[in-house]
Design a protein around this motif. Structure first.
Motif, PDB file in Angstrom:
ATOM      1  N   PRO A   3     -14.432  -2.586 -12.414  1.00 41.33           N
ATOM      2  CA  PRO A   3     -13.959  -3.749 -11.690  1.00 41.33           C
ATOM      3  C   PRO A   3     -12.859  -4.440 -12.455  1.00 41.33           C
ATOM      4  O   PRO A   3     -12.836  -4.429 -13.683  1.00 41.33           O
ATOM      5  N   PRO A   4     -11.902  -5.049 -11.736  1.00 39.86           N
ATOM      6  CA  PRO A   4     -10.785  -5.688 -12.424  1.00 39.86           C
ATOM      7  C   PRO A   4     -11.244  -6.859 -13.254  1.00 39.86           C
ATOM      8  O   PRO A   4     -12.184  -7.559 -12.923  1.00 39.86           O
ATOM      9  N   LYS A   5     -10.537  -7.071 -14.368  1.00 44.85           N
ATOM     10  CA  LYS A   5     -10.869  -8.160 -15.268  1.00 44.85           C
ATOM     11  C   LYS A   5      -9.992  -9.358 -14.967  1.00 44.85           C
ATOM     12  O   LYS A   5      -8.802  -9.235 -14.757  1.00 44.85           O
ATOM     13  N   ALA A   6     -10.591 -10.509 -15.010  1.00 42.76           N
ATOM     14  CA  ALA A   6      -9.841 -11.725 -14.740  1.00 42.76           C
ATOM     15  C   ALA A   6      -8.953 -12.044 -15.919  1.00 42.76           C
ATOM     16  O   ALA A   6      -9.310 -11.843 -17.074  1.00 42.76           O
ATOM     17  N   ALA A   7      -7.760 -12.553 -15.603  1.00 39.57           N
ATOM     18  CA  ALA A   7      -6.827 -12.908 -16.659  1.00 39.57           C
ATOM     19  C   ALA A   7      -7.265 -14.199 -17.303  1.00 39.57           C
ATOM     20  O   ALA A   7      -7.667 -15.145 -16.651  1.00 39.57           O
ATOM     21  N   VAL A 289       0.021  -4.693  -1.284  1.00 39.21           N
ATOM     22  CA  VAL A 289       0.190  -6.139  -1.363  1.00 39.21           C
ATOM     23  C   VAL A 289       0.137  -6.608  -2.815  1.00 39.21           C
ATOM     24  O   VAL A 289       0.922  -7.441  -3.235  1.00 39.21           O
ATOM     25  N   ALA A 290      -0.810  -6.074  -3.581  1.00 28.37           N
ATOM     26  CA  ALA A 290      -0.957  -6.465  -4.981  1.00 28.37           C
ATOM     27  C   ALA A 290      -1.593  -5.317  -5.746  1.00 28.37           C
ATOM     28  O   ALA A 290      -2.303  -4.484  -5.176  1.00 28.37           O
ATOM     29  N   ALA A 291      -1.308  -5.287  -7.025  1.00 29.63           N
ATOM     30  CA  ALA A 291      -1.894  -4.280  -7.909  1.00 29.63           C
ATOM     31  C   ALA A 291      -2.405  -4.984  -9.152  1.00 29.63           C
ATOM     32  O   ALA A 291      -1.702  -5.795  -9.748  1.00 29.63           O
ATOM     33  N   MET A 292      -3.628  -4.688  -9.523  1.00 30.65           N
ATOM     34  CA  MET A 292      -4.262  -5.382 -10.647  1.00 30.65           C
ATOM     35  C   MET A 292      -4.758  -4.372 -11.664  1.00 30.65           C
ATOM     36  O   MET A 292      -5.383  -3.368 -11.310  1.00 30.65           O
ATOM     37  N   ARG A 293      -4.454  -4.651 -12.944  1.00 28.60           N
ATOM     38  CA  ARG A 293      -4.968  -3.801 -14.012  1.00 28.60           C
ATOM     39  C   ARG A 293      -6.481  -3.944 -14.075  1.00 28.60           C
ATOM     40  O   ARG A 293      -7.015  -5.051 -14.056  1.00 28.60           O
ATOM     41  N   THR A 294      -7.189  -2.817 -14.168  1.00 30.65           N
ATOM     42  CA  THR A 294      -8.648  -2.857 -14.203  1.00 30.65           C
ATOM     43  C   THR A 294      -9.210  -2.720 -15.603  1.00 30.65           C
ATOM     44  O   THR A 294     -10.410  -2.661 -15.778  1.00 30.65           O
ATOM     45  N   ARG A 309      -4.891   2.110 -15.340  1.00 26.19           N
ATOM     46  CA  ARG A 309      -5.558   2.105 -14.043  1.00 26.19           C
ATOM     47  C   ARG A 309      -5.301   0.783 -13.324  1.00 26.19           C
ATOM     48  O   ARG A 309      -5.314  -0.283 -13.936  1.00 26.19           O
ATOM     49  N   TYR A 310      -5.079   0.902 -12.027  1.00 23.86           N
ATOM     50  CA  TYR A 310      -4.789  -0.256 -11.185  1.00 23.86           C
ATOM     51  C   TYR A 310      -5.672  -0.221  -9.950  1.00 23.86           C
ATOM     52  O   TYR A 310      -6.002   0.851  -9.421  1.00 23.86           O
ATOM     53  N   LEU A 311      -6.047  -1.398  -9.484  1.00 26.27           N
ATOM     54  CA  LEU A 311      -6.690  -1.569  -8.181  1.00 26.27           C
ATOM     55  C   LEU A 311      -5.634  -2.158  -7.243  1.00 26.27           C
ATOM     56  O   LEU A 311      -5.158  -3.274  -7.459  1.00 26.27           O
ATOM     57  N   VAL A 312      -5.249  -1.382  -6.241  1.00 26.97           N
ATOM     58  CA  VAL A 312      -4.142  -1.755  -5.351  1.00 26.97           C
ATOM     59  C   VAL A 312      -4.721  -2.198  -4.011  1.00 26.97           C
ATOM     60  O   VAL A 312      -5.528  -1.479  -3.394  1.00 26.97           O
ATOM     61  N   THR A 313      -4.327  -3.371  -3.581  1.00 26.95           N
ATOM     62  CA  THR A 313      -4.724  -3.905  -2.277  1.00 26.95           C
ATOM     63  C   THR A 313      -3.628  -3.615  -1.260  1.00 26.95           C
ATOM     64  O   THR A 313      -2.439  -3.849  -1.543  1.00 26.95           O
ATOM     65  N   LEU A 314      -4.018  -3.075  -0.086  1.00 23.23           N
ATOM     66  CA  LEU A 314      -3.067  -2.729   0.968  1.00 23.23           C
ATOM     67  C   LEU A 314      -3.045  -3.797   2.049  1.00 23.23           C
ATOM     68  O   LEU A 314      -3.971  -4.614   2.182  1.00 23.23           O
ATOM     69  N   GLU A 315      -1.971  -3.780   2.835  1.00 30.48           N
ATOM     70  CA  GLU A 315      -1.891  -4.715   3.963  1.00 30.48           C
ATOM     71  C   GLU A 315      -2.988  -4.434   4.980  1.00 30.48           C
ATOM     72  O   GLU A 315      -3.544  -5.345   5.583  1.00 30.48           O
ATOM     73  N   ASP A 316      -3.286  -3.169   5.199  1.00 29.93           N
ATOM     74  CA  ASP A 316      -4.361  -2.791   6.104  1.00 29.93           C
ATOM     75  C   ASP A 316      -5.074  -1.586   5.518  1.00 29.93           C
ATOM     76  O   ASP A 316      -4.455  -0.683   4.959  1.00 29.93           O
ATOM     77  N   VAL A 322      -5.422   3.610  -8.523  1.00 34.19           N
ATOM     78  CA  VAL A 322      -4.213   4.318  -8.929  1.00 34.19           C
ATOM     79  C   VAL A 322      -4.220   4.466 -10.444  1.00 34.19           C
ATOM     80  O   VAL A 322      -4.456   3.498 -11.179  1.00 34.19           O
ATOM     81  N   THR A 323      -3.965   5.683 -10.900  1.00 35.53           N
ATOM     82  CA  THR A 323      -3.842   5.972 -12.327  1.00 35.53           C
ATOM     83  C   THR A 323      -2.402   6.359 -12.626  1.00 35.53           C
ATOM     84  O   THR A 323      -1.837   7.230 -11.959  1.00 35.53           O
ATOM     85  N   VAL A 324      -1.812   5.686 -13.615  1.00 36.90           N
ATOM     86  CA  VAL A 324      -0.436   5.966 -14.038  1.00 36.90           C
ATOM     87  C   VAL A 324      -0.499   6.570 -15.431  1.00 36.90           C
ATOM     88  O   VAL A 324      -1.090   5.990 -16.353  1.00 36.90           O
ATOM     89  N   VAL A 325       0.094   7.742 -15.566  1.00 38.69           N
ATOM     90  CA  VAL A 325       0.131   8.439 -16.854  1.00 38.69           C
ATOM     91  C   VAL A 325       1.587   8.619 -17.248  1.00 38.69           C
ATOM     92  O   VAL A 325       2.392   9.098 -16.442  1.00 38.69           O
ATOM     93  N   ASP A 326       1.934   8.210 -18.469  1.00 44.03           N
ATOM     94  CA  ASP A 326       3.294   8.427 -18.955  1.00 44.03           C
ATOM     95  C   ASP A 326       3.251   9.269 -20.221  1.00 44.03           C
ATOM     96  O   ASP A 326       2.183   9.604 -20.738  1.00 44.03           O
ATOM     97  N   ARG A 327       4.420   9.617 -20.701  1.00 43.67           N
ATOM     98  CA  ARG A 327       4.491  10.545 -21.825  1.00 43.67           C
ATOM     99  C   ARG A 327       3.865   9.971 -23.092  1.00 43.67           C
ATOM    100  O   ARG A 327       3.228  10.692 -23.865  1.00 43.67           O
ATOM    101  N   GLU A 328       4.041   8.663 -23.343  1.00 42.32           N
ATOM    102  CA  GLU A 328       3.482   8.079 -24.547  1.00 42.32           C
ATOM    103  C   GLU A 328       1.959   8.124 -24.531  1.00 42.32           C
ATOM    104  O   GLU A 328       1.317   8.481 -25.519  1.00 42.32           O
ATOM    105  N   GLN A 329       1.363   7.779 -23.387  1.00 43.92           N
ATOM    106  CA  GLN A 329      -0.089   7.809 -23.303  1.00 43.92           C
ATOM    107  C   GLN A 329      -0.618   9.238 -23.388  1.00 43.92           C
ATOM    108  O   GLN A 329      -1.655   9.503 -23.986  1.00 43.92           O
TER     109      GLN A 329
END
Length: 944
Positions: A3-7, A289-294, A309-316, A322-329
Motif C-alpha cells: 500500500p502507498p505510504k503517506a508523505a 490521473v495520479a501516480a504514487m510511490r508505494t 513501484r507506483y500505484l496509478v489512478t485512472l480516470e475510469d 506500475v514498475t519502472v526499471v532503469d539501468r542504474e537500478q
C-alpha cells in the motif's frame, strides 16, 4: 504491491490549494523535478513534441511531488570500467617489462612498414590532427552549453585535469625509476638528444574529456572522434615521436581516469521522473490521473534491482501497479552477483547482468507463464520503454500486503498452505522463482497468496533450482511461523517426498541474501542469550559460594570458642593439616558444583538454529531422507584468495631465487649452524606450550600441550597461520576439561597479550636498530619515526570516521567482554603469568635465533654479520604479514617479507634467499610429518 505510504512533512512539496486530502495524500510521483533542476525528456518511443504536449495536458490535472531523485548517481558500470582500465594498464606494463623481444619486434615492423610513407603526407596528417584534436572537444562543449548541459562539460574538464596529473606522474616515474625494459617500450630516442614522452601530455587529457562528457555515445561525434585519434596516432607513430605501447598507454590512462572521475563525482541522473511515467502511460492508451510511490527504499540488499513501484489512478477503471526499471537500478548488486557467479556452480546462478530489453522480456514471459501454470500472480497488461535507459511494466492492481509487513499472528495455516500451493503450481510447469522471500509474497484482502517479483525467475528450471525454491520458502515461512508450521504446510501441499528432497539444499549459501542476513542476526542474538545465561549462572554460583563460606566461618568460630580450652598444643599441627586438606577438598567440590551449574544453564539456554529445526521436522516424517549438503560452491573465497596471494608471492620469491647461485651457496654452507637452526625450531614448541598454559588457570598436562603445538604445525599447512593455531588450541583445551567459553577466553587472552608483546618488541628492536649506527646518540632512525607517525595517523583516521570507529569499538568490546575477566584470573596467579610472559618472549627469541642460525649457515667470511636487533625487526615484521595473509602458514607472504627485509638491512640477496628458505624449512615444512603423527595420536585418544 505494498500500500502507498503517506508523505511526511519533510517530503511535502507544493500541493494544490483547497485540497482537503492534501495533508494526508500519498506521495504523487508525477510532477517533481530532480534535485538539480529542470530535466529534459528521455522518453524513447515518444517524440519530443508528443511528450511535451502530454506533459502539458497533465499539468492541470496532476500535481504533487515524489522523493527528489539524486542529482548524480554512482554507476557500477563506471567502477567496472575503471577496474578494467587499471588491469589493462598493469598488463601493458607487464608485457613491456618481460616481453622485450615482442615490443622491439613490433616497433621494428612498424618502422619498416612506414619507411616508404611520403614525408609531406606525414606532416599534413600531423598538422591536421593536432588542430582537430583540440577543436573537436571545444566544438562539442559549445554544443552542450547551447543545450544547457554544462554539468557534463564540468565533468570532462575535471577528468582532463586529473588525466594530465596522472600523465605527468607516469612520465616522471618512467624517466627516473622504471626498469629499462619499460622505458625502452614507451620511449624513442630523439635526434636532438633525450627521449620522447612516455605518455602524451595533451592526448590523454583530451581522451579523458571526451569519454567523461559522453561523446562516444553520440554516433556523429563518435566517428569524428575516432578519425581524429587514429590520424593523430598515425602521424606520431610514423614520425618516430612515439611507440605503439605509448599510444596504447595514453588511451588507457585517459579512458581509466575518465571513468574513475565519473564514479567518484557521479554521473548526471537521467532516470525518468513521474511526469515521464504519466506521459508513457498516455502513450500506451491509459488515462492516468495520479501516480504514487508505494515504497521509499528496499529493505534488503537483494531488492535493489526490483525497480520503482507506483500505484496509478485512472480516470475510469481500476488502478494499476506500475514498475519502472532503469539501468542504474538494474546494475545494483552487480559485483555481488558476479562474485556469486564466480564462486557458485553455474546451474545455480542466473546471468549476473542483463540488458533492459532482456529484463523486460524475461519478466513478461514469467508473468504470463505463472498465470498459465495456475499460480496467483499479478496480470501483466502492458509494457513500454521510457527512453533508452528505462522500461515500465503495467500490472493489474491486486491491493494487498506483503508477508513481511504482516504481524506473526496474522499468518494463519491457511495462508501458509496458500503460499505453498503457488509454489506447487509454478513447479508443475518447471518454473523457478529464485527469490521467495517475504516481500515477494503478497496477500490480498481475501487472504489469498500471490507471488510477485518474477524478474529473477527461470523457465524450464532444473531439479536443483526447483529444490532451492522449496528450501527458501521453508526458511522464509519458518522465520515467521516456526519450523513446525512451515514444514506442516509444505507436507500438506507438496507431499513428504518433495519436501525431503530439498534437505541437501537447506544451507545458507543456497538462500537469498536477506534471509542469510536474518539468520546471522538471529544466531548473534542466540549466542548473546547463551552468554547471559552463563554469566547469571556463574554469578549465582559465586553468591552461593560466598553464603556457604560465611556460614562455615560462623560455625568454625563457634566450635573454636567451645573447644578452645580442651585443644592440646601437640594436636595443633595435625589439626592445621586436616583443615587445609578439608579446605582444598571443599574448594574442588565448589568448583565442580559451579561448573555443573554453568553447564546446566548453558544447556537450558541453548537453542537449535532454524535450519536444524526444519531438518528435524522433516526427518520425523522421512527418517531415511538424505541430509548431506549438496556442494554448491565452485570455489571457496579462501581458496581463491590463497591462490592469488600464493601466485603473487611465488612470483616475487622466484624472481629473487633465480638470481642466486645455489650450487656455490650449498657447497659453502656450514652444517653446524643448520643443526643449530633445527634445535632452535624444536625448542620453540616448548615455548609455545608455556605461552598457552600461562593463561589457563586450570591444570592441563604440559607434555600433551607440547604435543598439541607440534600438531599445530600440520594444521598450519591447511589453514591460515592466524586461524589454524587458534582453533586447534581451543579444541585441545576443551578436550582437556576447560569449559568452552573459558577455553576461548584463554586462547583469546594469549593472542591478545601476544599481539601487545609483538608490537612492543617491534618498536623496541626498531628503536635499537635505528641507534646502532650512532651509538653515542639515542636518536631513533627516520624509518621508526615515520612508522610511528603512520600508526598515529591511522589511529586518528579510525577514531575520526564514525563507521570505522563503531566497527573497531564493537569488536574490541566483544573481545574484552570474555578475555579481560580471564586475564584478571591469571593475574591473581603470578606463577602462571610469569610462565605465559616468559613463554612468549622465549618463543620470539628462539625464532630470531633460528633465523640468525639460518643466515650464518650461508654467510661466508666476506658477508657482514647482522645484529640481533635487525634480525628481530625483520622476523617480527615478516611474522605479522604471515599472520595477516590468507594463505596456509603464511606461505608466500612470509618468504617475500623476510627476503626483502634481510636485503633491506644489508644482507646480500645471494645469502638472504637461501637463508629464508632454510628457516622456512625448519619452522614450516620439516615439522609437517611430526605434526601429522601428533595430530592423529591426539585425535585417536579423543584429545583433539
Amino acid at each position: 504491491m505494498q500500500p502507498p505510504k503517506a508523505a511526511d512533512a519533510s517530503d511535502a512539496g507544493e500541493r494544490p490549494q483547497g485540497d482537503p486530502e492534501s495533508s494526508r495524500s500519498p506521495r504523487a510521483a508525477t510532477g517533481s523535478p530532480r534535485a538539480d533542476g529542470p530535466t529534459t525528456s528521455t522518453t524513447g518511443h515518444l517524440a519530443g513534441s508528443t511528450l511535451a504536449s502530454a506533459e502539458a495536458a497533465l499539468s492541470d490535472r496532476v500535481s504533487g511531488d515524489e522523493p527528489l531523485l539524486p542529482a548524480r548517481v554512482h554507476r557500477p558500470s563506471d567502477l567496472m570500467r575503471l577496474l578494467i582500465g587499471v588491469l589493462a594498464i598493469a598488463v601493458l606494463f607487464s608485457i613491456a617489462a618481460f616481453a622485450q623481444g615482442t615490443t622491439t619486434g613490433l616497433e621494428d615492423d612498424i618502422s619498416k612498414g612506414t619507411e616508404q610513407a611520403p614525408d609531406l603526407l606525414i606532416k599534413i596528417a600531423g598538422l591536421v590532427s593536432s588542430i582537430a584534436v583540440l577543436l573537436v572537444p571545444v566544438a562539442f562543449a559549445i554544443e552542450r552549453l547551447i543545450k544547457r548541459d554544462g554539468l557534463r562539460i564540468a565533468d570532462g574538464v575535471l577528468a582532463a585535469v586529473l588525466a594530465h596529473g596522472v600523465t605527468l606522474a607516469t612520465d616522471l616515474w618512467v624517466s627516473r625509476t622504471a626498469p629499462g625494459t619499460i622505458q625502452d617500450a614507451l620511449t624513442q630516442p630523439q635526434t636532438a638528444g633525450g627521449l620522447t614522452d612516455p605518455v602524451h601530455g595533451y592526448l590523454a587529457p583530451v581522451i579523458a574529456y571526451m569519454t567523461a562528457v559522453g561523446m562516444a555515445r553520440r554516433p556523429r561525434w563518435r566517428v569524428v572522434l575516432w578519425v581524429v585519434l587514429l590520424l593523430d596516432a598515425f602521424a606520431m607513430l610514423v614520425g618516430g615521436y612515439t611507440t605503439p605501447f605509448s599510444i596504447i598507454l595514453t588511451v588507457l590512462i585517459g579512458w581509466t581516469v575518465a571513468y574513475g572521475t565519473l564514479y567518484a563525482v557521479g554521473s548526471p541522473n537521467v532516470r525518468p521522473t513521474g511526469q515521464h511515467l504519466m506521459a508513457g502511460l498516455r502513450h500506451v492508451g491509459f488515462r492516468p490521473v495520479a501516480a504514487m510511490r508505494t515504497e521509499d527504499a528496499p529493505d534488503h540488499a537483494d531488492q535493489n534491482d526490483r525497480g520503482r513501484r507506483y500505484l496509478v489512478t485512472l480516470e475510469d477503471g481500476p488502478p494499476l501497479d506500475v514498475t519502472v526499471v532503469d539501468r542504474e537500478q538494474q546494475a545494483q548488486g552487480f559485483f555481488y552477483r558476479a562474485w556469486r557467479r564466480l564462486t557458485l556452480r553455474t546451474l545455480t546462478q542466473r546471468r549476473s547482468i542483463q540488458s533492459l530489453r532482456q529484463a523486460l522480456e524475461q519478466e513478461a514471459l514469467l508473468a504470463y507463464a505463472a498465470i498459465a501454470a495456475g499460480a496467483n500472480a499479478p496480470k501483466l497488461i502492458a509494457t513500454s520503454e521510457l527512453g533508452p535507459d528505462a522500461v515500465m511494466l503495467v500490472y493489474e492492481h491486486i491491493g494487498g500486503r506483503s508477508l513481511d509487513s504482516m504481524e506473526d499472528e496474522e499468518i494463519t495455516d491457511d495462508l501458509v498452505r496458500s503460499a505453498w500451493r503457488q509454489v506447487k503450481a509454478l513447479q508443475s510447469r518447471r518454473i523457478a522463482h529464485r527469490r521467495l522471500t517475504g516481500d515477494a509474497l503478497l496477500v490480498d484482502r481475501s487472504g489469498r497468496a500471490f507471488v510477485t517479483d518474477l524478474r529473477g525467475g527461470e523457465i524450464a528450471a532444473g531439479d536443483l533450482v526447483l529444490r532451492m525454491d522449496v528450501a527458501q520458502l521453508l526458511t522464509t515461512l519458518g522465520l515467521r511461523v516456526g519450523a513446525e508450521r512451515s514444514v506442516a504446510g509444505a507436507l500438506a501441499v507438496l507431499g513428504p517426498d518433495a519436501v525431503a528432497d530439498c534437505l541437501p539444499l537447506l544451507q545458507p549459501i543456497a538462500l537469498s541474501r536477506s534471509t542469510r542476513a536474518t539468520l546471522r542476526r538471529i544466531a548473534r542474538e542466540r549466542s548473546q542469550r547463551e552468554r547471559e545465561a552463563v554469566v547469571e549462572a556463574s554469578q549465582a554460583a559465586k553468591q552461593a559460594k560466598a553464603r556457604d563460606a560465611e556460614e562455615a566461618a560462623e560455625e568454625a568460630s563457634q566450635e573454636h570458642g567451645a573447644d578452645s580450652g580442651s585443644v592440646l598444643a601437640t594436636d595443633s599441627g595435625a589439626g592445621a593439616k586436616a583443615g587445609a586438606k578439608a579446605e582444598r577438598k571443599s574448594l574442588r567440590t565448589e568448583k565442580q558444583a559451579e561448573k555443573r551449574a554453568i553447564d546446566d544453564a548453558l544447556e537450558e539456554a541453548r537453542e537449535e538454529d532454524l535450519l536444524a529445526q526444519i531438518r528435524r521436522e522433516v526427518l520425523l516424517i522421512r527418517p531415511q531422507a538424505p541430509v548431506e549438503p549438496v556442494r554448491l560452491e565452485r570455489i571457496k573465497p579462501r581458496t581463491l584468495f590463497s591462490f592469488i596471494a600464493g601466485a603473487i608471492a611465488a612470483y616475487f620469491l622466484i624472481s629473487q631465487v633465480t638470481q642466486a647461485d645455489f650450487g656455490a651457496v650449498v657447497e659453502q654452507a656450514e652444517w653446524g649452524w643448520v643443526a643449530a637452526a633445527l634445535g632452535f625450531s624444536a625448542l620453540s614448541y616448548v615455548a609455545a606450550a608455556m605461552s598457552l598454559l600461562g593463561f589457563v588457570p586450570e591444570r592441563v598436562p604440559f607434555l600433551k600441550t607440547v604435543q598439541a603445538q607440534v600438531a599445530g604445525s600440520f594444521v598450519k599447512i591447511v589453514a591460515p597461520a592466524a586461524v589454524g593455531g587458534v582453533a586447534l588450541n581451543t579444541r585441545f583445551l576443551q578436550r582437556a576439561g576447560v569449559r568452552p567459553g573459558l577455553a576461548v577466553a584463554s586462547v583469546g587472552a594469549s593472542q591478545l597479550f601476544g599481539l601487545g608483546a609483538h608490537i612492543m618488541l617491534l618498536a623496541l628492536f626498531g628503536y635499537l636498530t635505528g641507534t646502532e649506527k650512532t651509538p653515542d646518540s639515542l636518536t631513533p632512525s627516520r624509518t621508526v619515526i615515520a612508522g610511528l607517525l603512520t600508526v598515529a595517523v591511522l589511529v586518528l583516521v579510525v577514531t575520526a570516521i564514525p563507521f570505522l570507529r563503531k566497527f573497531v569499538v564493537t569488536r574490541v568490546r566483544s573481545l574484552f567482554a570474555g578475555v579481560v575477566p580471564r586475564m584478571l584470573d591469571v593475574v591473581q596467579r603470578p606463577q602462571k603469568l610469569l610462565t605465559g610472559i616468559g613463554g612468549m618472549l622465549l618463543l620470539t627469541g628462539l625464532f630470531v635465533l633460528c633465523l640468525d642460525a639460518s643466515i650464518r649457515a650461508f654467510s661466508g667470511p666476506d658477508v657482514p654479520q647482522l645484529s640481533y636487533a635487525s634480525i628481530a625487526v625483520v622476523f617480527l615484521a615478516g611474522n605479522a604479514l604471515g599472520s595477516a595473509a590468507p594463505t596456509p602458514g603464511g606461505m608466500g607472504a612470509v618468504e617475500g617479507a623476510l627476503t626483502l627485509g634481510l636485503i633491506a638491512v644489508g644482507l646480500p640477496k645471494e645469502v638472504a634467499a637461501p637463508a629464508v628458505l632454510l628457516y622456512r624449512v625448519m619452522t614450516l615444512w620439516l615439522p609437517v610429518l611430526p605434526g601429522w603423527i601428533a595430530f592423529n595420536q591426539l585425535t585417536r585418544k579423543g584429545e583433539l
